[in-house]
Design a protein around this motif. Structure first.
Motif, PDB file in Angstrom:
ATOM      1  N   LYS A   1       0.835  -1.209   0.000  1.00  0.00           N
ATOM      2  CA  LYS A   1       0.000   0.000   0.000  1.00  0.00           C
ATOM      3  C   LYS A   1       0.868   1.256   0.000  1.00  0.00           C
ATOM      4  O   LYS A   1       0.623   2.185  -0.771  1.00  0.00           O
ATOM      5  N   GLN A   2       1.895   1.277   0.842  1.00  0.00           N
ATOM      6  CA  GLN A   2       2.784   2.444   0.900  1.00  0.00           C
ATOM      7  C   GLN A   2       3.503   2.651  -0.434  1.00  0.00           C
ATOM      8  O   GLN A   2       3.653   3.792  -0.892  1.00  0.00           O
TER       9      GLN A   2
ATOM     10  N   PRO B   1      -3.245   8.017 -12.475  1.00  0.00           N
ATOM     11  CA  PRO B   1      -3.932   6.960 -13.220  1.00  0.00           C
ATOM     12  C   PRO B   1      -4.676   5.955 -12.349  1.00  0.00           C
ATOM     13  O   PRO B   1      -5.517   5.229 -12.823  1.00  0.00           O
ATOM     14  N   PHE B   2      -4.351   5.909 -11.051  1.00  0.00           N
ATOM     15  CA  PHE B   2      -5.040   4.963 -10.176  1.00  0.00           C
ATOM     16  C   PHE B   2      -5.071   5.508  -8.753  1.00  0.00           C
ATOM     17  O   PHE B   2      -4.341   6.417  -8.407  1.00  0.00           O
ATOM     18  N   GLU B   3      -5.950   4.920  -7.972  1.00  0.00           N
ATOM     19  CA  GLU B   3      -6.091   5.313  -6.579  1.00  0.00           C
ATOM     20  C   GLU B   3      -6.076   4.056  -5.719  1.00  0.00           C
ATOM     21  O   GLU B   3      -6.695   3.056  -6.064  1.00  0.00           O
ATOM     22  N   THR B   4      -5.356   4.129  -4.622  1.00  0.00           N
ATOM     23  CA  THR B   4      -5.241   2.997  -3.711  1.00  0.00           C
ATOM     24  C   THR B   4      -6.156   3.226  -2.511  1.00  0.00           C
ATOM     25  O   THR B   4      -6.157   4.304  -1.934  1.00  0.00           O
ATOM     26  N   GLU B   5      -6.925   2.214  -2.179  1.00  0.00           N
ATOM     27  CA  GLU B   5      -7.796   2.320  -1.009  1.00  0.00           C
ATOM     28  C   GLU B   5      -7.816   0.987  -0.271  1.00  0.00           C
ATOM     29  O   GLU B   5      -7.677  -0.072  -0.880  1.00  0.00           O
ATOM     30  N   GLU B   6      -7.978   1.091   1.036  1.00  0.00           N
ATOM     31  CA  GLU B   6      -8.013  -0.113   1.868  1.00  0.00           C
ATOM     32  C   GLU B   6      -9.287  -0.099   2.684  1.00  0.00           C
ATOM     33  O   GLU B   6      -9.677   0.935   3.227  1.00  0.00           O
TER      34      GLU B   6
END
Length: 118
Positions: free
Chosen positions: A21-22, A37-42
Motif C-alpha cells: 500500500k505504501q 492513473p489509479f487510486e489505492t484504497e483499503e
C-alpha cells in the motif's frame, strides 16, 4: 512447503499488504501525469487499486484458510503463497513476489513501463 500458522500468516500478510500500500501511494504521488492513473484504497483488510480511466480495479485479499494472498487483476486470479526462502509472498509459477507482480500488472494495465513500486 509447510503452511504458516494463522498468527504468523496474519502478521506477514498484514506487513506485506501495508508495504505494498505504501509503495502504491508513493507511485501515485510520483506519477508524471497530472491526472493520477489509479487510486489505492483499503477497507476491512482488503486493498483495492482503482483505475480512473476505465473504472476497473485490482483487488488484494488475504485468504487466511489457505494462507495465501489472492489478487484479482486483468481478469485473472493470482494466488501467492508464503516463501520462507524469499521471506515474501510469491507467485509459484513465476517466482515474483507481491510487489514485483503488482508492478508488472500495473504496467500491463496502464501500458506504462515507467511505473515502479519503490
Amino acid at each position: 512447503m509447510s503452511m504458516l500458522d494463522e498468527t504468523t500468516f496474519r502478521r506477514e500478510c498484514d506487513q506485506a499488504l501495508e508495504s505494498l500500500k505504501q509503495s502504491l501511494i508513493l507511485a501515485e504521488e510520483q506519477s508524471e501525469a497530472d491526472e493520477i492513473p489509479f487510486e489505492t484504497e483499503e477497507k476491512n483488510g482488503v486493498l483495492n487499486v482503482v483505475f480512473e480511466h476505465d473504472g476497473s480495479k485490482f483487488v488484494f485479499t488475504p485468504n487466511t484458510p489457505v494462507r495465501q494472498i489472492w489478487i484479482s487483476a486483468l481478469t485473472t486470479s493470482f494466488k501467492l503463497d508464503w516463501s520462507e526462502e524469499a521471506r515474501a509472498f510469491t507467485l509459484h509459477k513465476t517466482g515474483e513476489d507481491l510487489k514485483s507482480l503488482t508492478q508488472r500488472l500495473l504496467r500491463e494495465q496502464l501500458g506504462d513501463t515507467s511505473i515502479t513500486l519503490p
